[in-house]
Design a protein around this motif. Structure first.
Motif, PDB file in Angstrom:
ATOM      1  N   LEU A 219     -14.026  16.541  -7.142  1.00  0.00           N
ATOM      2  CA  LEU A 219     -14.566  16.385  -5.707  1.00  0.00           C
ATOM      3  C   LEU A 219     -14.914  17.762  -5.205  1.00  0.00           C
ATOM      4  CD1 LEU A 219     -11.807  13.816  -4.503  1.00  0.00           C
ATOM      5  CD2 LEU A 219     -14.325  13.461  -5.144  1.00  0.00           C
ATOM      6  N   ILE A 220     -14.504  18.866  -5.707  1.00  0.00           N
ATOM      7  CA  ILE A 220     -14.705  19.950  -5.399  1.00  0.00           C
ATOM      8  C   ILE A 220     -16.229  20.193  -5.256  1.00  0.00           C
ATOM      9  CG2 ILE A 220     -14.959  21.373  -7.589  1.00  0.00           C
ATOM     10  CD1 ILE A 220     -13.738  23.754  -6.177  1.00  0.00           C
ATOM     11  N   HIS A 221     -17.184  19.464  -6.007  1.00  0.00           N
ATOM     12  CA  HIS A 221     -18.326  19.628  -6.018  1.00  0.00           C
ATOM     13  C   HIS A 221     -19.197  18.522  -4.798  1.00  0.00           C
ATOM     14  CE1 HIS A 221     -17.936  21.711  -9.930  1.00  0.00           C
ATOM     15  NE2 HIS A 221     -17.541  20.700 -10.158  1.00  0.00           N
ATOM     16  N   TYR A 222     -18.510  17.899  -3.876  1.00  0.00           N
ATOM     17  CA  TYR A 222     -18.957  16.977  -3.131  1.00  0.00           C
ATOM     18  C   TYR A 222     -18.603  17.159  -1.752  1.00  0.00           C
ATOM     19  CZ  TYR A 222     -20.153  13.700  -6.918  1.00  0.00           C
ATOM     20  OH  TYR A 222     -20.644  13.286  -7.981  1.00  0.00           O
ATOM     21  N   PRO A 223     -19.388  17.704  -0.861  1.00  0.00           N
ATOM     22  CA  PRO A 223     -19.030  17.615   0.707  1.00  0.00           C
ATOM     23  C   PRO A 223     -18.373  16.418   1.113  1.00  0.00           C
ATOM     24  CG  PRO A 223     -21.394  17.206   0.417  1.00  0.00           C
ATOM     25  CD  PRO A 223     -20.797  17.323  -1.071  1.00  0.00           C
ATOM     26  N   GLN A 224     -17.531  16.465   2.348  1.00  0.00           N
ATOM     27  CA  GLN A 224     -16.803  15.292   2.851  1.00  0.00           C
ATOM     28  C   GLN A 224     -17.370  14.002   2.964  1.00  0.00           C
ATOM     29  OE1 GLN A 224     -13.316  15.665   2.615  1.00  0.00           O
ATOM     30  NE2 GLN A 224     -13.525  13.263   2.781  1.00  0.00           N
ATOM     31  N   ASN A 225     -18.778  14.210   3.473  1.00  0.00           N
ATOM     32  CA  ASN A 225     -19.463  13.021   3.748  1.00  0.00           C
ATOM     33  C   ASN A 225     -19.774  12.319   2.454  1.00  0.00           C
ATOM     34  OD1 ASN A 225     -21.267  15.031   3.030  1.00  0.00           O
ATOM     35  ND2 ASN A 225     -22.901  13.932   4.253  1.00  0.00           N
ATOM     36  N   PHE A 246      -7.998  17.783  -5.962  1.00  0.00           N
ATOM     37  CA  PHE A 246      -8.991  18.079  -5.352  1.00  0.00           C
ATOM     38  C   PHE A 246      -8.339  19.351  -5.039  1.00  0.00           C
ATOM     39  CE2 PHE A 246      -6.736  14.929  -2.820  1.00  0.00           C
ATOM     40  CZ  PHE A 246      -6.399  15.634  -1.827  1.00  0.00           C
ATOM     41  N   ALA A 247      -9.499  20.387  -4.518  1.00  0.00           N
ATOM     42  CA  ALA A 247      -8.970  21.785  -3.961  1.00  0.00           C
ATOM     43  C   ALA A 247      -8.628  21.408  -2.500  1.00  0.00           C
ATOM     44  CB  ALA A 247     -10.043  22.841  -4.103  1.00  0.00           C
ATOM     45  N   PRO A 248      -7.310  21.817  -1.967  1.00  0.00           N
ATOM     46  CA  PRO A 248      -6.960  21.414  -0.756  1.00  0.00           C
ATOM     47  C   PRO A 248      -7.476  22.441   0.500  1.00  0.00           C
ATOM     48  CG  PRO A 248      -5.146  22.575  -1.677  1.00  0.00           C
ATOM     49  CD  PRO A 248      -6.228  22.317  -2.994  1.00  0.00           C
ATOM     50  N   LYS A 249      -7.893  21.439   1.389  1.00  0.00           N
ATOM     51  CA  LYS A 249      -8.372  22.640   2.474  1.00  0.00           C
ATOM     52  C   LYS A 249      -7.351  22.916   3.523  1.00  0.00           C
ATOM     53  CE  LYS A 249     -12.116  22.545   5.850  1.00  0.00           C
ATOM     54  NZ  LYS A 249     -13.255  21.868   6.498  1.00  0.00           N
ATOM     55  N   THR A 250      -7.074  24.160   3.548  1.00  0.00           N
ATOM     56  CA  THR A 250      -6.065  24.677   4.691  1.00  0.00           C
ATOM     57  C   THR A 250      -6.721  25.716   5.237  1.00  0.00           C
ATOM     58  OG1 THR A 250      -5.039  26.367   3.435  1.00  0.00           O
ATOM     59  CG2 THR A 250      -4.055  23.976   3.132  1.00  0.00           C
ATOM     60  N   PHE A 251      -6.357  26.314   6.376  1.00  0.00           N
ATOM     61  CA  PHE A 251      -7.025  27.491   7.037  1.00  0.00           C
ATOM     62  C   PHE A 251      -7.055  28.567   6.013  1.00  0.00           C
ATOM     63  CE2 PHE A 251      -6.550  31.369   9.404  1.00  0.00           C
ATOM     64  CZ  PHE A 251      -7.784  31.328  10.334  1.00  0.00           C
ATOM     65  N   TYR A 252      -5.813  28.773   5.297  1.00  0.00           N
ATOM     66  CA  TYR A 252      -5.776  30.057   4.431  1.00  0.00           C
ATOM     67  C   TYR A 252      -6.985  29.945   3.322  1.00  0.00           C
ATOM     68  CZ  TYR A 252      -3.759  33.269   1.159  1.00  0.00           C
ATOM     69  OH  TYR A 252      -3.501  34.524   0.559  1.00  0.00           O
ATOM     70  N   HIS A 275     -11.166  19.869   0.471  1.00  0.00           N
ATOM     71  CA  HIS A 275     -10.961  18.589   1.048  1.00  0.00           C
ATOM     72  C   HIS A 275      -9.415  18.526   1.774  1.00  0.00           C
ATOM     73  CE1 HIS A 275     -14.786  17.234  -0.234  1.00  0.00           C
ATOM     74  NE2 HIS A 275     -14.435  17.682  -1.485  1.00  0.00           N
ATOM     75  N   SER A 276      -9.163  18.283   2.941  1.00  0.00           N
ATOM     76  CA  SER A 276      -8.012  18.020   3.352  1.00  0.00           C
ATOM     77  C   SER A 276      -7.393  16.741   2.937  1.00  0.00           C
ATOM     78  CB  SER A 276      -8.017  18.010   4.632  1.00  0.00           C
ATOM     79  OG  SER A 276      -8.469  16.746   5.353  1.00  0.00           O
ATOM     80  N   GLU A 277      -6.130  16.653   2.709  1.00  0.00           N
ATOM     81  CA  GLU A 277      -5.220  15.567   2.272  1.00  0.00           C
ATOM     82  C   GLU A 277      -5.515  14.259   3.158  1.00  0.00           C
ATOM     83  OE1 GLU A 277      -1.112  13.959   0.698  1.00  0.00           O
ATOM     84  OE2 GLU A 277      -1.481  16.371   0.959  1.00  0.00           O
ATOM     85  N   PHE A 303      -5.182  25.981  -7.306  1.00  0.00           N
ATOM     86  CA  PHE A 303      -4.657  25.209  -6.416  1.00  0.00           C
ATOM     87  C   PHE A 303      -5.318  24.035  -6.332  1.00  0.00           C
ATOM     88  CE2 PHE A 303      -2.593  28.905  -4.273  1.00  0.00           C
ATOM     89  CZ  PHE A 303      -3.470  29.934  -4.507  1.00  0.00           C
ATOM     90  N   SER A 304      -4.300  22.928  -6.655  1.00  0.00           N
ATOM     91  CA  SER A 304      -5.072  21.342  -6.728  1.00  0.00           C
ATOM     92  C   SER A 304      -4.058  20.550  -6.102  1.00  0.00           C
ATOM     93  CB  SER A 304      -5.206  21.215  -8.366  1.00  0.00           C
ATOM     94  OG  SER A 304      -5.993  19.933  -8.430  1.00  0.00           O
ATOM     95  N   ARG A 305      -4.341  19.696  -5.234  1.00  0.00           N
ATOM     96  CA  ARG A 305      -3.604  18.579  -4.717  1.00  0.00           C
ATOM     97  C   ARG A 305      -3.619  17.374  -5.727  1.00  0.00           C
ATOM     98  NH1 ARG A 305       0.672  17.845  -2.119  1.00  0.00           N
ATOM     99  NH2 ARG A 305       0.030  19.330  -0.465  1.00  0.00           N
TER     100      ARG A 305
END
Length: 312
Positions: A219-225, A246-252, A275-277, A303-305
């Motif tokens: 999913l790292i290759h796909y924008p959220q939409n 997927f690679a988790p989206k956090t501010f850091y 992507h955020s969980e 880092f992978s959720r």
């Protein structure tokens, strides 16, 4: 791929996104009244990194660097990448993992000693994600006779263990080079009757019905939409379980990624999306699935959720 170059293919650590310097370099950043030290090193081009470390950011320095990266224009570089291969993100990913990306990730996913410290760390991180996925799949029941779709199979690191457990595996990847490598490895490790069915395919073109659909670090290759639609499509192929990482989206992590876009390096790695969980969970619930298990794999550069979803 994981959060590093996933791609995450499949496919995706923040390693590829950090600033590229020949040696560890210190910066003194003074946000407001206190100084914070940022220690950074080049981990952008994983094929050429030696003796490097990830950026260690003081709390105040993150805010200061956030202001700096807001002035960058990574979109222009991404458009140039797409123009070179005559398409969008998908064509860039296909080209990358059939050329320089394949050679790099074959080393990372393999057992060769010709890897640097960063690559070895990513190898260990991805292996842990595969191990945790197998635990999720086997803790409640046997996999013997269970149909599994390994979407974005890479070099077969999950497909082969699944087949060894007796699963009937359909494995696919957008990269013909990756699929050929996976098939070669499977034939060397499995008896003829247990070899997964491999095919070159992108996620959008997958069809059929499976007990379980697994998609690791893709999913790292796909924008959220687009990820929303892809999650819905993968869920439509599954009858009992969907497992995603997927690679988790956090501010850091987002700031580290954007810092790296200031220093893209010569390797022209693929575009990466975090992507955020909450967004992934929302996409699943929208099509009638709920998260039943959660996990997180973290190493210094990976880092992978990991989540398992079942029908509501």
């Amino acid at each position: 791929m994981p959060f590093t170059p996933s791609l995450l293919s499949p496919s995706s650590s923040v390693a590829q996104f950090l600033p590229r310097f020949p040696n560890a370099t210190k910066f003194n950043v003074t946000p407001r009244s206190r100084a914070a030290t940022v220690v950074a090193a080049s981990v952008t081009d994983l094929a050429g990194v030696d003796s490097t470390t990830i950026a260690v950011l003081g709390g105040g320095s993150v805010a200061a660097l956030a202001a700096m990266v807001s002035l960058t224009d990574p979109e222009r570089r991404r458009k140039l990448q797409a123009e070179e291969v005559g398409g969008g993100d998908k064509e860039v990913v296909r080209e990358y993992f059939n050329s320089t990306g394949f050679e790099r990730w074959r080393k990372i996913y393999g057992d060769t000693d010709e890897v640097n410290r960063v690559q070895k760390d990513i190898r260990l991180g991805h292996a842990k994600t595969v191990e945790n996925t197998m635990l999720m799949l086997t803790e409640d029941r046997s996999l013997a006779g269970v149909t599994v779709c390994d979407a974005g199979c890479g070099t077969g690191l999950l497909s082969i263990p699944l087949a060894k457990e007796g699963a009937i595996v359909s494995a696919s990847d957008i990269s013909a080079a990756m699929v050929a490598e996976a098939e070669m490895k499977a034939k060397s490790q499995l008896p003829p009757g247990n070899i997964p069915r491999f095919e070159v395919n992108d996620l959008e073109s997958l069809s059929g019905k499976y007990d379980t659909v697994v998609c690791l670090d893709v999913l790292i290759h796909y924008p959220q939409n687009k990820a929303d639609g892809m999650i819905a499509h993968l869920a439509s192929l599954a009858e009992k379980r969907v497992i995603l990482s997927f690679a988790p989206k956090t501010f850091y992590y987002d700031i580290l990624k954007r810092i790296g876009e200031l220093f893209p390096g010569p390797s022209k790695a693929t575009r990466a999306y975090l992507h955020s969980e909450a967004d992934v969970e929302r996409a699943l619930r929208k099509v009638g699935w709920k998260i039943s298990k959660r996990g997180l794999t973290t190493t210094q550069f990976y880092f992978s959720r990991l989540i398992e979803a079942v029908p509501m």
